[in-house]
Scaffold this motif. Structure first.
Motif, PDB file in Angstrom:
ATOM      1  N   LYS A   1      31.704  45.271  36.390  1.00  0.00           N
ATOM      2  CA  LYS A   1      31.544  45.403  37.836  1.00  0.00           C
ATOM      3  C   LYS A   1      32.845  45.955  38.423  1.00  0.00           C
ATOM      4  O   LYS A   1      33.941  45.614  37.957  1.00  0.00           O
ATOM      5  CB  LYS A   1      31.253  44.048  38.491  1.00  0.00           C
ATOM      6  CG  LYS A   1      29.966  43.359  38.028  1.00  0.00           C
ATOM      7  CD  LYS A   1      28.739  43.944  38.670  1.00  0.00           C
ATOM      8  CE  LYS A   1      27.495  43.136  38.300  1.00  0.00           C
ATOM      9  NZ  LYS A   1      26.279  43.705  38.859  1.00  0.00           N
TER      10      LYS A   1
ATOM     11  N   TYR B   1      27.771  38.149  39.927  1.00  0.00           N
ATOM     12  CA  TYR B   1      26.454  38.666  39.560  1.00  0.00           C
ATOM     13  C   TYR B   1      25.843  39.541  40.655  1.00  0.00           C
ATOM     14  O   TYR B   1      24.652  39.838  40.628  1.00  0.00           O
ATOM     15  CB  TYR B   1      25.511  37.500  39.244  1.00  0.00           C
ATOM     16  CG  TYR B   1      26.018  36.619  38.125  1.00  0.00           C
ATOM     17  CD1 TYR B   1      25.730  36.923  36.799  1.00  0.00           C
ATOM     18  CD2 TYR B   1      26.801  35.497  38.383  1.00  0.00           C
ATOM     19  CE1 TYR B   1      26.187  36.131  35.770  1.00  0.00           C
ATOM     20  CE2 TYR B   1      27.269  34.699  37.362  1.00  0.00           C
ATOM     21  CZ  TYR B   1      26.969  35.021  36.051  1.00  0.00           C
ATOM     22  OH  TYR B   1      27.439  34.234  35.023  1.00  0.00           O
ATOM     23  N   ARG B   2      26.638  39.963  41.593  1.00  0.00           N
ATOM     24  CA  ARG B   2      26.141  40.788  42.697  1.00  0.00           C
ATOM     25  C   ARG B   2      25.437  42.026  42.132  1.00  0.00           C
ATOM     26  O   ARG B   2      25.919  42.677  41.202  1.00  0.00           O
ATOM     27  CB  ARG B   2      27.304  41.197  43.592  1.00  0.00           C
ATOM     28  CG  ARG B   2      26.890  41.983  44.819  1.00  0.00           C
ATOM     29  CD  ARG B   2      28.098  42.280  45.705  1.00  0.00           C
ATOM     30  NE  ARG B   2      27.751  43.170  46.804  1.00  0.00           N
ATOM     31  CZ  ARG B   2      28.634  43.649  47.674  1.00  0.00           C
ATOM     32  NH1 ARG B   2      29.918  43.316  47.578  1.00  0.00           N
ATOM     33  NH2 ARG B   2      28.241  44.460  48.650  1.00  0.00           N
ATOM     34  N   ASP B   3      24.271  42.356  42.719  1.00  0.00           N
ATOM     35  CA  ASP B   3      23.494  43.496  42.241  1.00  0.00           C
ATOM     36  C   ASP B   3      22.759  44.146  43.410  1.00  0.00           C
ATOM     37  O   ASP B   3      22.890  43.717  44.564  1.00  0.00           O
ATOM     38  CB  ASP B   3      22.518  43.067  41.137  1.00  0.00           C
ATOM     39  CG  ASP B   3      21.553  41.966  41.585  1.00  0.00           C
ATOM     40  OD1 ASP B   3      21.453  41.709  42.812  1.00  0.00           O
ATOM     41  OD2 ASP B   3      20.901  41.354  40.718  1.00  0.00           O
ATOM     42  N   ASN B   4      21.984  45.176  43.120  1.00  0.00           N
ATOM     43  CA  ASN B   4      21.279  45.905  44.171  1.00  0.00           C
ATOM     44  C   ASN B   4      20.272  45.023  44.900  1.00  0.00           C
ATOM     45  O   ASN B   4      20.084  45.141  46.116  1.00  0.00           O
ATOM     46  CB  ASN B   4      20.564  47.124  43.578  1.00  0.00           C
ATOM     47  CG  ASN B   4      21.541  48.194  43.147  1.00  0.00           C
ATOM     48  OD1 ASN B   4      22.657  48.287  43.664  1.00  0.00           O
ATOM     49  ND2 ASN B   4      21.138  49.034  42.198  1.00  0.00           N
TER      50      ASN B   4
ATOM     51  N   ASN C   1      26.805  32.251  42.102  1.00  0.00           N
ATOM     52  CA  ASN C   1      27.228  32.610  40.748  1.00  0.00           C
ATOM     53  C   ASN C   1      26.488  31.819  39.663  1.00  0.00           C
ATOM     54  O   ASN C   1      27.070  31.411  38.663  1.00  0.00           O
ATOM     55  CB  ASN C   1      28.740  32.419  40.593  1.00  0.00           C
ATOM     56  CG  ASN C   1      29.525  33.473  41.342  1.00  0.00           C
ATOM     57  OD1 ASN C   1      29.429  34.657  41.049  1.00  0.00           O
ATOM     58  ND2 ASN C   1      30.285  33.036  42.335  1.00  0.00           N
TER      59      ASN C   1
ATOM     60  N   GLN D   1      35.863  45.859  40.658  1.00  0.00           N
ATOM     61  CA  GLN D   1      36.556  44.665  41.150  1.00  0.00           C
ATOM     62  C   GLN D   1      36.317  44.453  42.640  1.00  0.00           C
ATOM     63  O   GLN D   1      36.044  43.329  43.083  1.00  0.00           O
ATOM     64  CB  GLN D   1      38.056  44.780  40.862  1.00  0.00           C
ATOM     65  CG  GLN D   1      38.861  43.603  41.386  1.00  0.00           C
ATOM     66  CD  GLN D   1      40.304  43.624  40.944  1.00  0.00           C
ATOM     67  OE1 GLN D   1      40.611  44.079  39.845  1.00  0.00           O
ATOM     68  NE2 GLN D   1      41.201  43.158  41.784  1.00  0.00           N
TER      69      GLN D   1
ATOM     70  N   LYS E   1      37.321  48.508  37.094  1.00  0.00           N
ATOM     71  CA  LYS E   1      36.192  47.717  36.601  1.00  0.00           C
ATOM     72  C   LYS E   1      36.658  46.425  35.948  1.00  0.00           C
ATOM     73  O   LYS E   1      37.661  46.411  35.227  1.00  0.00           O
ATOM     74  CB  LYS E   1      35.370  48.533  35.600  1.00  0.00           C
ATOM     75  CG  LYS E   1      34.519  49.606  36.251  1.00  0.00           C
ATOM     76  CD  LYS E   1      33.606  50.264  35.231  1.00  0.00           C
ATOM     77  CE  LYS E   1      32.693  51.284  35.909  1.00  0.00           C
ATOM     78  NZ  LYS E   1      31.777  51.938  34.936  1.00  0.00           N
TER      79      LYS E   1
ATOM     80  N   TYR F   1      33.863  45.300  44.386  1.00  0.00           N
ATOM     81  CA  TYR F   1      32.461  44.961  44.639  1.00  0.00           C
ATOM     82  C   TYR F   1      32.219  43.459  44.513  1.00  0.00           C
ATOM     83  O   TYR F   1      31.389  42.893  45.224  1.00  0.00           O
ATOM     84  CB  TYR F   1      31.579  45.729  43.650  1.00  0.00           C
ATOM     85  CG  TYR F   1      30.090  45.567  43.830  1.00  0.00           C
ATOM     86  CD1 TYR F   1      29.440  46.044  44.968  1.00  0.00           C
ATOM     87  CD2 TYR F   1      29.319  44.963  42.841  1.00  0.00           C
ATOM     88  CE1 TYR F   1      28.064  45.921  45.122  1.00  0.00           C
ATOM     89  CE2 TYR F   1      27.944  44.830  42.982  1.00  0.00           C
ATOM     90  CZ  TYR F   1      27.321  45.305  44.120  1.00  0.00           C
ATOM     91  OH  TYR F   1      25.968  45.181  44.264  1.00  0.00           O
ATOM     92  N   ILE F   2      32.945  42.807  43.614  1.00  0.00           N
ATOM     93  CA  ILE F   2      32.711  41.370  43.423  1.00  0.00           C
ATOM     94  C   ILE F   2      33.670  40.492  44.222  1.00  0.00           C
ATOM     95  O   ILE F   2      33.386  39.316  44.443  1.00  0.00           O
ATOM     96  CB  ILE F   2      32.785  40.976  41.925  1.00  0.00           C
ATOM     97  CG1 ILE F   2      34.181  41.232  41.357  1.00  0.00           C
ATOM     98  CG2 ILE F   2      31.725  41.688  41.123  1.00  0.00           C
ATOM     99  CD1 ILE F   2      34.350  40.734  39.927  1.00  0.00           C
TER     100      ILE F   2
ATOM    101  N   PHE G   1      28.740  42.476  31.118  1.00  0.00           N
ATOM    102  CA  PHE G   1      28.544  43.592  32.029  1.00  0.00           C
ATOM    103  C   PHE G   1      29.864  43.927  32.711  1.00  0.00           C
ATOM    104  O   PHE G   1      30.856  43.191  32.606  1.00  0.00           O
ATOM    105  CB  PHE G   1      27.459  43.272  33.062  1.00  0.00           C
ATOM    106  CG  PHE G   1      27.583  41.919  33.709  1.00  0.00           C
ATOM    107  CD1 PHE G   1      28.253  41.747  34.905  1.00  0.00           C
ATOM    108  CD2 PHE G   1      27.003  40.796  33.106  1.00  0.00           C
ATOM    109  CE1 PHE G   1      28.349  40.507  35.507  1.00  0.00           C
ATOM    110  CE2 PHE G   1      27.104  39.536  33.698  1.00  0.00           C
ATOM    111  CZ  PHE G   1      27.781  39.395  34.901  1.00  0.00           C
TER     112      PHE G   1
END
Length: 833
Positions: A661, A677-680, A810, A663, A647, A665-666, A659
């Motif tokens: 995330k 800021y990637r999210d669902n 971003n 690693q 993370k 994933y981003i 927050f």
């Protein structure tokens, strides 16, 4: 200025705030007898500020709410500082009969809750050295370390620093190793927690502290002039043990059993057990005074016996060891002890009060330590930045560009705040523009290094490097962050005057643990560095290398980087020298095609922390980030963590949010960009779109100078682009007479669409027939011949795509050029099945 004190005992520590001129809004303590001592010292202005109660009780919280609201009637409405010293019996090594440790350790959570509720400008937690690693039950009901509980609840709102210090070097006159946690609210500018820890000072030995006091040789006697310089009689059978105890030794070290602590059972000597080190220990004048415990009245306790007298230390001696001022009142100040009380009445008063006083001293934070912190808080609250116009005039007239004049300016302005010193030094740098050496505000520098490893992760010394040191803000902060370590710092800069000033500032700030090697050289090309470093930290220049020969030398000095921006060379070289790297960089690093190689190098490391400063870091219009990367990921199959499980901590200065995330994933996606800021919601939109449809072209020729208000061919600008429409506005419309030789002319009368280049409000429109564009609008075209529908174009102005695009960029405000990477975000919706 004001403060709230939690778990305040007799108020010994926070008396330092009183001395520094702070109002106590409220003080909370479980025992009435301790609160009474605080009343004797007139700690609170309002009577309801004295709260006797258990902080785990809702009623106590209600009393605290009432005291705070009453204090702020017709006044400013925020607390300056909350200080908390929760009970440490469940943690302390001196407590051998521990019960319900978890419950008592969890009392710190009450301090966390109150701090989170009231959001003071600062908070200060103090406890024994094992405090932070101890397990507590957090607000979410989960058992975790106290350190983790503090960070989980408060780090979104505060910069937080914890240090374990032996307070003998920070204001106490006795050895006392304690954990201090200081939080500074994130909206406090020009400062950071490291500026509020007490200053280092040389310790005093015991003789320097109490050697001037009269000797007490008669059992139970009082000093003629001082009620508190006395000692209570003890059992006469113990006197021979103490009389026989050699200087610096324990009574257990006496040769004959009869002089060792013992009992007589069946007419035989039975030696007492020696469980604790320091029992019946006679102290040494040349040593620092020992740690004061709550049972300091007991010969059998730890390190309590006077170096020469056959007794425990007096209350006055203990006060001096704990730096408690003589003005502190232990009993009703209306009682005239010296002139009105007989010896017998003094003995009665001592019997009545001594146990409470001695226990309170043993629990206390040394007063001068808190006074030192309080003065720093006060100086910050009262500090006024140097007026920009006055400073600019000094610099423009070259008054401060001369290093010697700048040194004198700093020496003469003794009250200038620390952050201002660094600001002045950076702004006065005559080579500032040439070397792109911009001032790094102290809170920005600190937030970059905030998550570096704790002191315990390093050996006795730390080898550090600053590759573009400037005035040395990072050097200063690391010296403060690791006060118990010797730091060997290699400091590199192209500007010799910066190095001269740095050498001066190190002496000016009395950075006792720092040894600096000043290197006047080009960091990329120098061969004067060590083979490896424990930490590298800095803010390298962001500038394109225009000298082709120098650029070639840089490229030959590294393995992978080919960019023409110098900061990328700094990153690659630093990564070859250290596993712990903290660096400030342009925000464009997250997505620009030029920095793809640098991103690929970095994501092979553990990305611990990223700050998205947006435009809030510097006094120039440039978006920046900072990153902290640690050791490379190990080979697959060795059981080590990978980027898919690790993370990353992210703090957004734009959204004021913290927050975590994963690693992977981003950093891993089809766009070759990092998406902080990637999210669902982003992923859902992503799944609906088909990408790789468009290429991008941007004009590099047309400017305001070679366009005009009327002409043969209209030039569409970003401001002309509406949602699936072109806006006609005679005030902004521009034209050219001739398009021959313009590269953009090839798109005239094509099926291309236009999008504004620098915007976080995406929208699109068709390129009108007979028109061209300037560089403020990007032309999106399809090599496959795809013709966007009206629905496609309108979608780019929808709320759904707006969120998708902002995340993709971003939440940038300036790093928004539409290039070969970012054009990929303009996907078209897939056909519905």
């Amino acid at each position: 200025m004001n403060y709230v004190s939690l778990f305040s005992s007799a108020g010994v520590g926070c008396y330092g705030f009183t001395q520094a001129g702070f109002d106590c809004i409220a003080t909370v303590e479980l025992l009435e007898k301790r609160i009474q001592i605080q009343r004797y010292n007139k700690k609170c202005r309002n009577a309801e500020g004295y709260i006797v109660g258990d902080l785990e009780s809702p009623e106590t919280h209600q009393l605290l709410d009432l005291a705070i609201s009453n204090y702020f009637i017709n006044k400013k409405t925020e607390i300056d500082i909350i200080m908390a010293t929760p009970p440490c019996q469940g943690i302390s090594v001196a407590n051998h009969k521990k019960k319900n440790e978890l419950g008592r350790n969890s009392l710190v959570v009450e301090s966390i809750k109150i701090t989170k509720k009231y959001r003071p400008k600062f908070f200060l937690f103090e406890n024994v050295s094992g405090f932070l690693k101890t397990i507590c039950t957090d607000t979410d009901g989960v058992d975790k370390s106290i350190d983790e509980a503090i960070l989980n609840n408060l780090s979104e709102f505060y910069h937080i620093e914890s240090q374990i210090l032996n307070l003998k070097n920070y204001g106490s006159n006795s050895s006392r190793t304690r954990a201090l946690v200081i939080g500074v609210r994130r909206d406090q500018k020009d400062t950071c927690p490291l500026l509020f820890f007490p200053d280092f000072s040389k310790e005093k030995n015991l003789y320097e502290v109490i050697g001037h006091l009269p000797r007490l040789t008669v059992m139970g006697e009082f000093s003629d002039d001082d009620f508190y310089h006395s000692f209570r009689p003890y059992q006469k059978r113990m006197l021979p043990w103490i009389e026989a105890t050699p200087y610096g030794k324990s009574a257990f070290d006496n040769i004959k059993d009869i002089y060792k602590p013992h009992q007589i059972k069946d007419n035989k000597i039975v030696i007492n057990q020696r469980k604790n080190g320091g029992k019946y220990q006679r102290q040494v004048w040349d040593n620092v005074a020992p740690c004061i415990h709550t049972r300091n009245d007991c010969l059998a306790s730890q390190n309590t016996i006077h170096p020469e007298d056959n007794r425990v230390f007096s209350i006055r001696e203990l006060m001096l060891m704990m730096s408690i001022p003589s003005t502190f009142q232990w009993i009703d100040p209306n009682i005239d002890i010296k002139n009105e009380l007989s010896v017998e009445n003094k003995k009665k008063l001592r019997t009545k009060t001594e146990k409470n006083i001695r226990e309170s001293i043993g629990e206390a934070v040394p007063t001068s330590v808190i006074y030192n912190i309080a003065i720093k808080v006060r100086n910050y609250i009262e500090f006024e930045p140097l007026k920009k116009n006055d400073l600019d005039n000094l610099i423009l007239t070259n008054e401060l560009k001369d290093p010697e004049k700048l040194k004198n300016f700093i020496i003469e302005n003794k009250n200038i705040y620390i952050s201002e010193i660094f600001r002045v030094c950076d702004l006065a740098n005559a080579e500032r523009d040439k070397h792109a050496a911009f001032h790094t505000p102290i809170e920005i520098a600190y937030s970059s290094i905030e998550h570096l490893p704790k002191e315990a992760n390093f050996g006795s010394r730390i080898n550090a490097l600053e590759p573009s040191v400037g005035a040395g803000i990072f050097v200063f902060l690391l010296a403060k962050k690791y006060p118990n370590k010797e730091i060997f710092f290699d400091c590199v800069d192209l500007d010799v005057n910066s190095l001269v000033l740095l050498d001066f500032l190190i002496k000016h700030f009395n950075l006792h643990n720092l040894k600096v090697n000043l290197i006047h050289d080009d960091f990329i090309l120098t061969r004067r560095l060590k083979k490896s470093y424990d930490i590298i930290v800095g803010n390298p220049p962001f500038m394109k290398v225009s000298d082709s020969k120098l650029l070639k030398e840089y490229q030959n000095s590294v393995t992978l980087t080919k960019s023409n921006n110098i900061f990328t060379y700094f990153i690659e070289k630093c990564l070859t020298l250290s596993s712990e790297l903290v660096m400030i960089a342009p925000k464009a690093l997250l997505g620009a095609p030029d920095y793809s190689t640098t991103r690929n190098i970095l994501k092979k490391r553990n990305i611990i922390h990223i700050n998205d400063f947006n435009e809030k870091a510097f006094d120039v219009r440039i978006e920046t980030i900072s990153f902290y990367v640690s050791s490379p990921f190990s080979s697959p199959g060795d059981g080590a963590k990978s980027s898919k499980t690790y993370k990353t901590i992210i703090y957004s200065y734009l959204n004021k949010s913290l927050f975590f995330k994963l690693q992977d994933y981003i950093t891993n996606n089809i766009f070759d960009t990092w998406l902080l800021y990637r999210d669902n919601q982003f992923d859902t939109t992503y799944s609906k779109l088909k990408f790789g449809v468009f290429k991008v072209f941007r004009d590099r020729q047309l400017t305001m100078k070679n366009t005009k208000k009327e002409g043969n061919f209209r030039v569409i600008k970003a401001r002309n682009i509406g949602n699936n429409s072109i806006i006609y506005d005679k005030n902004i419309n521009r034209y050219v007479d001739d398009i021959n030789g313009l590269a953009v002319a090839k798109f005239m009368n094509s099926n291309a669409i236009l999008v504004p280049n620098l915007t976080y409000n995406p929208r699109a429109a068709r390129l009108p027939k007979g028109c061209i564009t300037d560089g403020s609008a990007a032309i999106l075209y399809s090599e496959s011949g795809y013709i966007p529908s009206d629905s496609d174009i309108e979608y780019f102005g929808s709320d759904e795509f707006n969120h998708f695009y902002r995340v993709a960029r971003n939440y940038g405000t300036r790093s928004l050029n539409i290039d070969s990477n970012s054009v990929c975000y303009f996907g078209v919706r897939k056909a519905q099945p």
